[in-house]
Design a protein around this motif. Structure first.
Motif, short mmCIF file in Angstrom:
data_model
loop_
_atom_site.label_atom_id
_atom_site.label_comp_id
_atom_site.label_asym_id
_atom_site.label_seq_id
_atom_site.Cartn_x
_atom_site.Cartn_y
_atom_site.Cartn_z
N ASP A 10 0.81 -1.13 -0.37
CA ASP A 10 0.18 -0.08 0.31
C ASP A 10 1.22 1.58 0.26
N PHE A 11 0.35 2.47 -0.67
CA PHE A 11 0.62 3.56 -0.77
C PHE A 11 0.50 4.78 0.19
N GLU A 12 0.64 4.83 0.99
CA GLU A 12 -0.23 6.47 1.39
C GLU A 12 0.13 7.41 0.37
N THR A 18 -5.25 5.42 0.96
CA THR A 18 -4.08 4.57 0.23
C THR A 18 -4.48 4.14 -0.48
N VAL A 19 -3.31 3.85 -1.40
CA VAL A 19 -2.96 3.48 -2.78
C VAL A 19 -2.83 1.97 -3.16
N ARG A 20 -3.56 0.94 -3.05
CA ARG A 20 -3.31 -0.57 -2.85
C ARG A 20 -2.23 -0.78 -4.51
N ALA A 21 -0.60 -1.09 -4.19
CA ALA A 21 -0.55 -1.00 -5.80
C ALA A 21 -0.62 -2.76 -5.70
N VAL A 22 -0.27 -3.72 -4.82
CA VAL A 22 -0.14 -4.58 -5.00
C VAL A 22 -0.94 -5.39 -4.37
N GLY A 39 1.76 -5.62 -17.92
CA GLY A 39 0.05 -4.92 -17.01
C GLY A 39 -0.20 -3.48 -17.77
N ALA A 40 -1.43 -3.36 -17.81
CA ALA A 40 -1.63 -1.73 -17.92
C ALA A 40 -0.21 -1.43 -17.19
N SER A 41 -0.33 0.54 -17.49
CA SER A 41 0.53 1.52 -16.87
C SER A 41 -0.80 1.28 -15.52
N GLY A 42 0.16 0.88 -14.16
CA GLY A 42 -0.41 1.05 -13.11
C GLY A 42 -1.21 -0.06 -12.49
N SER A 43 -0.60 -0.51 -13.36
CA SER A 43 -1.39 -2.61 -12.22
C SER A 43 -0.26 -2.93 -11.56
N GLY A 44 0.68 -2.54 -11.52
CA GLY A 44 1.87 -2.80 -9.96
C GLY A 44 2.86 -3.37 -10.61
N LYS A 45 3.45 -3.56 -11.92
CA LYS A 45 4.95 -4.00 -12.56
C LYS A 45 5.56 -3.14 -11.86
N SER A 46 6.47 -2.49 -11.58
CA SER A 46 7.37 -1.46 -10.98
C SER A 46 7.18 -1.46 -9.65
N THR A 47 6.12 -1.83 -8.79
CA THR A 47 6.04 -1.71 -7.49
C THR A 47 6.65 -3.27 -7.76
N ILE A 48 6.47 -4.31 -7.40
CA ILE A 48 7.14 -5.93 -7.75
C ILE A 48 8.40 -5.18 -8.23
N ASP A 167 12.78 -2.50 -16.03
CA ASP A 167 11.77 -1.35 -16.49
C ASP A 167 11.21 -1.06 -17.29
N GLU A 168 11.17 -1.07 -17.94
CA GLU A 168 10.41 -1.27 -19.53
C GLU A 168 11.73 -0.39 -20.54
N PRO A 169 12.48 -1.35 -20.75
CA PRO A 169 13.73 -0.83 -21.02
C PRO A 169 13.65 -1.07 -22.38
N THR A 199 6.99 -4.77 -18.64
CA THR A 199 6.79 -4.62 -19.91
C THR A 199 5.78 -3.88 -20.76
N HIS A 200 5.32 -2.88 -21.04
CA HIS A 200 3.99 -3.37 -22.35
C HIS A 200 3.79 -2.91 -23.62
N ASP A 201 5.45 -3.85 -23.68
CA ASP A 201 5.91 -3.39 -25.82
C ASP A 201 5.35 -4.96 -25.54
N1 LIG Z 1 5.33 6.16 -4.77
C1 LIG Z 1 4.07 6.43 -5.04
N2 LIG Z 1 3.51 6.74 -3.83
C2 LIG Z 1 1.46 7.06 -4.64
N3 LIG Z 1 1.29 5.45 -4.69
C3 LIG Z 1 2.06 4.54 -5.78
C4 LIG Z 1 3.48 5.05 -5.42
N4 LIG Z 1 4.09 4.38 -6.54
C5 LIG Z 1 2.85 4.04 -7.71
N5 LIG Z 1 2.33 4.58 -6.91
C6 LIG Z 1 0.69 3.43 -7.52
O1 LIG Z 1 0.70 2.48 -7.22
C7 LIG Z 1 -0.26 1.91 -8.38
C8 LIG Z 1 1.17 0.76 -9.15
O2 LIG Z 1 1.88 1.37 -9.56
P1 LIG Z 1 3.17 0.92 -10.55
O3 LIG Z 1 4.49 1.40 -10.97
O4 LIG Z 1 3.68 -0.36 -10.09
O5 LIG Z 1 2.26 0.62 -12.11
P2 LIG Z 1 3.37 0.16 -13.60
O6 LIG Z 1 2.08 -0.81 -13.76
O7 LIG Z 1 4.75 -0.49 -13.33
O8 LIG Z 1 2.74 0.83 -14.34
P3 LIG Z 1 3.24 2.10 -15.90
O9 LIG Z 1 3.58 0.74 -16.85
O10 LIG Z 1 2.75 3.07 -16.06
O11 LIG Z 1 5.09 2.16 -14.90
C9 LIG Z 1 -0.85 3.09 -9.37
O12 LIG Z 1 -2.10 3.03 -8.58
C10 LIG Z 1 0.46 4.02 -8.84
O13 LIG Z 1 -0.16 4.98 -8.98
#
Ligand SMILES: Nc1ncnc2c1ncn2[C@@H]1O[C@H](COP(=O)(O)OP(=O)(O)OP(=O)(O)O)[C@@H](O)[C@H]1O
Length: 223
Positions: A10-12, A18-22, A39-48, A167-169, A199-201
């Motif tokens: 969760d991100f505050e 809070t946003v539940r990223a994963v 996965g689409a933008s915002g699906s949680g890839k970078s967080t993982i 990450d999105e190389p 990636t989404h490529d």
């Molecule tokens: N530091 C942060 N603070 C608040 N919310 C965040 C933070 N990092 C990520 N999020 C939120 O968590 C969710 C997942 O983000 P993440 O960056 O993991 O997605 P992604 O799949 O990598 O997207 P992209 O393809 O656009 O990079 C999104 O809703 C994003 O807005």
């Protein structure tokens, strides 16, 4: 082996939000596997990716990498873990334009304090492997896109990391450079590295040397 066990992040956003990223993810990645996170933008890839690299800590659950509980590492141990075990490939390369090719590639070795001879041996081996030796003294800002890409990949490999995180190389690359990146990825895969690409490529979705494509939506694995 990389294991994500019941991971929630969760991100505050502010005091009340809070946003539940994963959301409660379980995932095991074997040594030598090449995984594509799709996965689409915002699906949680970078967080993982950042949880695996111990750049952030999960809200719930555990991340275990080669028997090390990296989700619990204090910051100084987390940076040591990253330095020794992980090679990062970023979409915009993150090179320093006013330094030379060899200075950029040597950056990850600075904290290691190797002797000059040892550092030079590692430098020349990665420059040769990624075909950038002929430009070793050129300033990075004067290189073509493809050359910069090779510098970035050489830099990510100078520590000989077991795990590569990309990450999105190909996000900022034209078709030719993206295809060149795929060739390099195949080489890295054949050297038994564990590789995770977010990636989404669509270029990554048809490759015969990718072991698994994992699809995410709203912080969950859907396929
Ligand atoms: N530091 C942060 N603070 C608040 N919310 C965040 C933070 N990092 C990520 N999020 C939120 O968590 C969710 C997942 O983000 P993440 O960056 O993991 O997605 P992604 O799949 O990598 O997207 P992209 O393809 O656009 O990079 C999104 O809703 C994003 O807005």
């Amino acid at each position: 082996m990389i294991e994500l066990k019941n991971i929630t992040k969760d991100f505050e956003v502010n005091k009340n939000n809070t946003v539940r990223a994963v959301n409660n993810i379980n995932l095991s990645i074997k040594e030598g596997e090449l995984i594509v996170l799709k996965g689409a933008s915002g699906s949680g890839k970078s967080t993982i990716l950042s949880l695996i690299a111990s750049l952030s800590k999960p809200t719930k659950g555990e991340v275990i990498v080669n028997n090390k509980r990296v989700s619990k590492l204090p910051d100084n141990f987390a940076s040591m873990y990253r330095r020794e075990e992980i090679g990062f490939i970023f979409q915009k390369y993150n090179l320093i334009p006013t330094l030379s090719v060899k200075e950029n590639i040597l950056l990850p070795l600075i904290p290691k304090n190797l002797c000059e001879e040892e550092a030079s041996k590692l430098l020349h081996s990665v420059m040769k492997k990624f075909k950038i030796e002929h430009k070793s003294d050129a300033m990075v800002k004067n290189l073509s896109g493809g050359e910069q890409q090779r510098v970035a990949i050489a830099r990510s490999q100078i520590n000989n990391p077991k795990i590569i995180i990309a990450d999105e190389p190909t996000a900022n690359l034209d078709k030719e450079l993206s295809e060149h990146f795929i060739t390099i990825l195949k080489e890295l895969k054949s050297s038994d590295k564990t590789i995770i690409v977010a990636t989404h490529d669509p270029l990554f979705f048809e490759l015969d040397f990718v072991d698994r494509i994992i699809e995410l939506a709203n912080g969950e694995i859907i396929k």
